[in-house]
Design a protein around this motif. Structure first.
Motif, PDB file in Angstrom:
ATOM      1  N   TYR A   4       1.201  -1.403   0.099  1.00  0.00           N
ATOM      2  CA  TYR A   4       0.232  -0.142  -0.040  1.00  0.00           C
ATOM      3  C   TYR A   4       0.865   1.030   0.120  1.00  0.00           C
ATOM      4  O   TYR A   4       2.019   0.907   0.727  1.00  0.00           O
ATOM      5  N   CYS A   5       0.598   2.582  -0.358  1.00  0.00           N
ATOM      6  CA  CYS A   5       0.743   3.456  -0.506  1.00  0.00           C
ATOM      7  C   CYS A   5       0.560   4.635   0.606  1.00  0.00           C
ATOM      8  O   CYS A   5      -0.083   4.109   0.822  1.00  0.00           O
ATOM      9  N   LEU A   6       1.643   4.655   1.225  1.00  0.00           N
ATOM     10  CA  LEU A   6       1.697   5.573   2.790  1.00  0.00           C
ATOM     11  C   LEU A   6       1.670   7.567   2.488  1.00  0.00           C
ATOM     12  O   LEU A   6       0.901   7.902   3.268  1.00  0.00           O
ATOM     13  N   GLU A   7       1.010   7.890   0.552  1.00  0.00           N
ATOM     14  CA  GLU A   7       0.528   8.971   0.342  1.00  0.00           C
ATOM     15  C   GLU A   7      -0.409   8.935  -0.257  1.00  0.00           C
ATOM     16  O   GLU A   7      -0.828  10.372  -0.798  1.00  0.00           O
ATOM     17  N   CYS A   8      -0.686   8.034  -0.410  1.00  0.00           N
ATOM     18  CA  CYS A   8      -1.657   8.348  -1.702  1.00  0.00           C
ATOM     19  C   CYS A   8      -2.810   6.514  -0.809  1.00  0.00           C
ATOM     20  O   CYS A   8      -2.980   5.827  -0.495  1.00  0.00           O
ATOM     21  N   ASP A   9      -4.197   6.561  -1.624  1.00  0.00           N
ATOM     22  CA  ASP A   9      -5.144   5.226  -1.316  1.00  0.00           C
ATOM     23  C   ASP A   9      -4.343   4.365  -2.082  1.00  0.00           C
ATOM     24  O   ASP A   9      -4.991   3.481  -1.986  1.00  0.00           O
ATOM     25  N   TRP A  10      -3.000   4.082  -3.478  1.00  0.00           N
ATOM     26  CA  TRP A  10      -2.993   3.203  -3.883  1.00  0.00           C
ATOM     27  C   TRP A  10      -2.758   1.953  -3.057  1.00  0.00           C
ATOM     28  O   TRP A  10      -2.501   2.021  -1.903  1.00  0.00           O
ATOM     29  N   LYS A  11      -2.857   0.225  -3.479  1.00  0.00           N
ATOM     30  CA  LYS A  11      -3.050  -0.853  -2.885  1.00  0.00           C
ATOM     31  C   LYS A  11      -3.396  -1.815  -4.133  1.00  0.00           C
ATOM     32  O   LYS A  11      -3.651  -1.857  -5.113  1.00  0.00           O
ATOM     33  N   GLU A  29       6.292  -0.246 -10.339  1.00  0.00           N
ATOM     34  CA  GLU A  29       5.871   1.181 -10.759  1.00  0.00           C
ATOM     35  C   GLU A  29       4.869   2.404 -10.462  1.00  0.00           C
ATOM     36  O   GLU A  29       5.211   3.662 -10.913  1.00  0.00           O
ATOM     37  N   HIS A  30       4.079   2.077  -8.913  1.00  0.00           N
ATOM     38  CA  HIS A  30       3.442   3.225  -8.952  1.00  0.00           C
ATOM     39  C   HIS A  30       4.700   3.781  -7.960  1.00  0.00           C
ATOM     40  O   HIS A  30       4.354   4.633  -8.441  1.00  0.00           O
ATOM     41  N   PHE A  31       6.395   3.489  -7.549  1.00  0.00           N
ATOM     42  CA  PHE A  31       6.788   4.126  -7.238  1.00  0.00           C
ATOM     43  C   PHE A  31       7.742   5.521  -8.300  1.00  0.00           C
ATOM     44  O   PHE A  31       7.432   6.492  -8.077  1.00  0.00           O
ATOM     45  N   GLY A  35       6.545   8.619  -7.584  1.00  0.00           N
ATOM     46  CA  GLY A  35       7.901   8.973  -5.639  1.00  0.00           C
ATOM     47  C   GLY A  35       7.584   8.758  -4.709  1.00  0.00           C
ATOM     48  O   GLY A  35       8.045   9.028  -3.851  1.00  0.00           O
ATOM     49  N   HIS A  36       5.969   7.689  -4.722  1.00  0.00           N
ATOM     50  CA  HIS A  36       5.633   7.753  -3.743  1.00  0.00           C
ATOM     51  C   HIS A  36       6.084   6.659  -2.971  1.00  0.00           C
ATOM     52  O   HIS A  36       6.272   5.449  -3.374  1.00  0.00           O
ATOM     53  N   THR A  37       5.929   7.171  -1.742  1.00  0.00           N
ATOM     54  CA  THR A  37       6.453   5.866  -0.873  1.00  0.00           C
ATOM     55  C   THR A  37       5.270   4.837  -0.698  1.00  0.00           C
ATOM     56  O   THR A  37       4.536   5.022  -0.062  1.00  0.00           O
TER      57      THR A  37
END
Ligand SMILES: [Zn+2]
Length: 51
Positions: A4-11, A29-31, A35-37
């Motif tokens: 899961y992403c610490l900065e948005c709702d992505w998981k 890919e999301h990172f 650039g999200h963690t």
């Protein structure tokens, strides 16, 4: 495996039918794209609580 992403709702999760490799790839890919963690949760094996 859950990621899961610490900065948005992505998981992403193997519960959604993806392999662990696929979940890892999506997390990278999301990172790369945002650039999200991305953090991960590894669930313990089901028999771990047996006494
Ligand atoms: Zn994100």
């Amino acid at each position: 495996m859950h990621k899961y992403c610490l900065e948005c709702d992505w998981k992403a999760s193997t519960d959604d039918g993806d392999s662990e490799q696929e979940v890892s790839r999506k997390a990278i890919e999301h990172f790369v794209e945002t650039g999200h963690t991305v953090d991960s949760i590894r669930l313990p094996p089901p028999c771990v609580n047996k006494n």
